[in-house]
Design a protein around this motif. Sequence first.
Motif, PDB file in Angstrom:
ATOM      1  N   THR A  38       0.828  -1.213   0.000  1.00  0.00           N
ATOM      2  CA  THR A  38       0.000   0.000   0.000  1.00  0.00           C
ATOM      3  C   THR A  38       0.860   1.261   0.000  1.00  0.00           C
ATOM      4  OG1 THR A  38      -0.126  -0.045   2.425  1.00  0.00           O
ATOM      5  CG2 THR A  38      -1.911  -1.138   1.212  1.00  0.00           C
ATOM      6  N   GLY A  39       2.115   1.124  -0.417  1.00  0.00           N
ATOM      7  CA  GLY A  39       3.034   2.252  -0.421  1.00  0.00           C
ATOM      8  C   GLY A  39       4.004   2.145   0.735  1.00  0.00           C
ATOM      9  N   TYR A  40       5.129   2.841   0.618  1.00  0.00           N
ATOM     10  CA  TYR A  40       6.180   2.739   1.632  1.00  0.00           C
ATOM     11  C   TYR A  40       5.683   3.139   3.016  1.00  0.00           C
ATOM     12  CZ  TYR A  40      10.437   3.745   4.226  1.00  0.00           C
ATOM     13  OH  TYR A  40      11.412   3.772   5.185  1.00  0.00           O
ATOM     14  N   ARG A  41       6.073   2.354   3.996  1.00  0.00           N
ATOM     15  CA  ARG A  41       5.847   2.674   5.407  1.00  0.00           C
ATOM     16  C   ARG A  41       7.134   2.345   6.151  1.00  0.00           C
ATOM     17  NH1 ARG A  41       1.625   5.900   6.918  1.00  0.00           N
ATOM     18  NH2 ARG A  41       0.028   5.524   5.375  1.00  0.00           N
ATOM     19  N   CYS A  42       7.653   3.303   6.893  1.00  0.00           N
ATOM     20  CA  CYS A  42       8.865   3.060   7.663  1.00  0.00           C
ATOM     21  C   CYS A  42       8.598   1.910   8.646  1.00  0.00           C
ATOM     22  CB  CYS A  42       9.252   4.323   8.423  1.00  0.00           C
ATOM     23  SG  CYS A  42      10.606   4.062   9.586  1.00  0.00           S
ATOM     24  N   PRO A  43       9.455   0.885   8.661  1.00  0.00           N
ATOM     25  CA  PRO A  43       9.250  -0.244   9.572  1.00  0.00           C
ATOM     26  C   PRO A  43       9.361   0.158  11.049  1.00  0.00           C
ATOM     27  CG  PRO A  43      11.072  -0.689   8.031  1.00  0.00           C
ATOM     28  CD  PRO A  43      10.610   0.718   7.796  1.00  0.00           C
ATOM     29  N   LYS A  44       9.997   1.298  11.322  1.00  0.00           N
ATOM     30  CA  LYS A  44      10.207   1.719  12.703  1.00  0.00           C
ATOM     31  C   LYS A  44       9.110   2.663  13.201  1.00  0.00           C
ATOM     32  CE  LYS A  44      14.065   3.284  15.545  1.00  0.00           C
ATOM     33  NZ  LYS A  44      15.419   3.870  15.496  1.00  0.00           N
ATOM     34  N   CYS A  45       8.774   3.703  12.389  1.00  0.00           N
ATOM     35  CA  CYS A  45       7.817   4.705  12.872  1.00  0.00           C
ATOM     36  C   CYS A  45       6.560   4.810  11.998  1.00  0.00           C
ATOM     37  CB  CYS A  45       8.494   6.072  12.986  1.00  0.00           C
ATOM     38  SG  CYS A  45       8.806   6.867  11.404  1.00  0.00           S
ATOM     39  N   HIS A  46       6.494   4.048  10.912  1.00  0.00           N
ATOM     40  CA  HIS A  46       5.336   3.979  10.009  1.00  0.00           C
ATOM     41  C   HIS A  46       5.090   5.260   9.209  1.00  0.00           C
ATOM     42  CE1 HIS A  46       4.548   0.129  11.814  1.00  0.00           C
ATOM     43  NE2 HIS A  46       4.535   0.680  12.999  1.00  0.00           N
ATOM     44  N   TYR A  47       6.081   6.150   9.156  1.00  0.00           N
ATOM     45  CA  TYR A  47       5.958   7.353   8.328  1.00  0.00           C
ATOM     46  C   TYR A  47       6.014   6.929   6.865  1.00  0.00           C
ATOM     47  CZ  TYR A  47       6.656  12.334   7.264  1.00  0.00           C
ATOM     48  OH  TYR A  47       6.526  13.626   6.813  1.00  0.00           O
ATOM     49  N   ASP A  48       5.317   7.691   5.982  1.00  0.00           N
ATOM     50  CA  ASP A  48       5.222   7.246   4.583  1.00  0.00           C
ATOM     51  C   ASP A  48       6.085   8.027   3.604  1.00  0.00           C
ATOM     52  OD1 ASP A  48       3.816   9.592   4.670  1.00  0.00           O
ATOM     53  OD2 ASP A  48       2.028   8.828   3.683  1.00  0.00           O
ATOM     54  N   LYS A  49       6.900   8.938   4.083  1.00  0.00           N
ATOM     55  CA  LYS A  49       7.787   9.682   3.180  1.00  0.00           C
ATOM     56  C   LYS A  49       9.207   9.142   3.339  1.00  0.00           C
ATOM     57  CE  LYS A  49       4.629  12.816   2.003  1.00  0.00           C
ATOM     58  NZ  LYS A  49       3.448  12.152   2.517  1.00  0.00           N
TER      59      LYS A  49
ATOM     60  N   LYS B  41      11.511  10.915   8.425  1.00  0.00           N
ATOM     61  CA  LYS B  41      11.219  11.368   9.783  1.00  0.00           C
ATOM     62  C   LYS B  41      12.278  10.894  10.782  1.00  0.00           C
ATOM     63  CE  LYS B  41       7.299  11.405  12.996  1.00  0.00           C
ATOM     64  NZ  LYS B  41       5.977  10.808  13.227  1.00  0.00           N
ATOM     65  N   CYS B  42      12.491   9.575  10.845  1.00  0.00           N
ATOM     66  CA  CYS B  42      13.411   9.040  11.859  1.00  0.00           C
ATOM     67  C   CYS B  42      14.744   8.578  11.273  1.00  0.00           C
ATOM     68  CB  CYS B  42      12.760   7.887  12.622  1.00  0.00           C
ATOM     69  SG  CYS B  42      12.655   6.339  11.681  1.00  0.00           S
ATOM     70  N   HIS B  43      14.874   8.656   9.946  1.00  0.00           N
ATOM     71  CA  HIS B  43      16.105   8.305   9.226  1.00  0.00           C
ATOM     72  C   HIS B  43      16.469   6.824   9.315  1.00  0.00           C
ATOM     73  CE1 HIS B  43      16.572  12.558   8.568  1.00  0.00           C
ATOM     74  NE2 HIS B  43      16.516  12.771   9.873  1.00  0.00           N
ATOM     75  N   HIS B  44      15.501   5.989   9.697  1.00  0.00           N
ATOM     76  CA  HIS B  44      15.735   4.546   9.677  1.00  0.00           C
ATOM     77  C   HIS B  44      15.921   4.105   8.230  1.00  0.00           C
ATOM     78  CE1 HIS B  44      15.376   0.307  10.788  1.00  0.00           C
ATOM     79  NE2 HIS B  44      14.541   0.164   9.781  1.00  0.00           N
TER      80      HIS B  44
END
Length: 85
Positions: A38-49, A63-66
């Motif tokens: 469903t589009g990129y989601r950061c595995p750590k904070c779930h941010y989509d950019k 957001k968190c640079h993971h």
Amino acid sequence: MAKNQVKFQKGISIHGFMKLYGTEEQCQRRLFDMRWPTGYRCPKCHYDKYCQLHSRALFQCNKCHHQASLISGTLFAHSKLPLTI
Ligand SMILES: [Zn+2]
């Protein structure tokens, strides 16, 4: 006797396979779609950019640079071969 669903699944020709997965970019796109359907989601904070680090094929959260890899946790993770191989 029950029909073996795996054995009798619809196949794909080598021509069709190469058309879908013949380039490294196509393989990466398929892995991306499987990992984040469903589009990129950061595995750590779930941010989509995110931004993509081309030098190491990593996706970095804005957001968190993971940093997340397309192949970590897959059978490709420890291979140095191109995805097309
Ligand atoms: Zn994040």
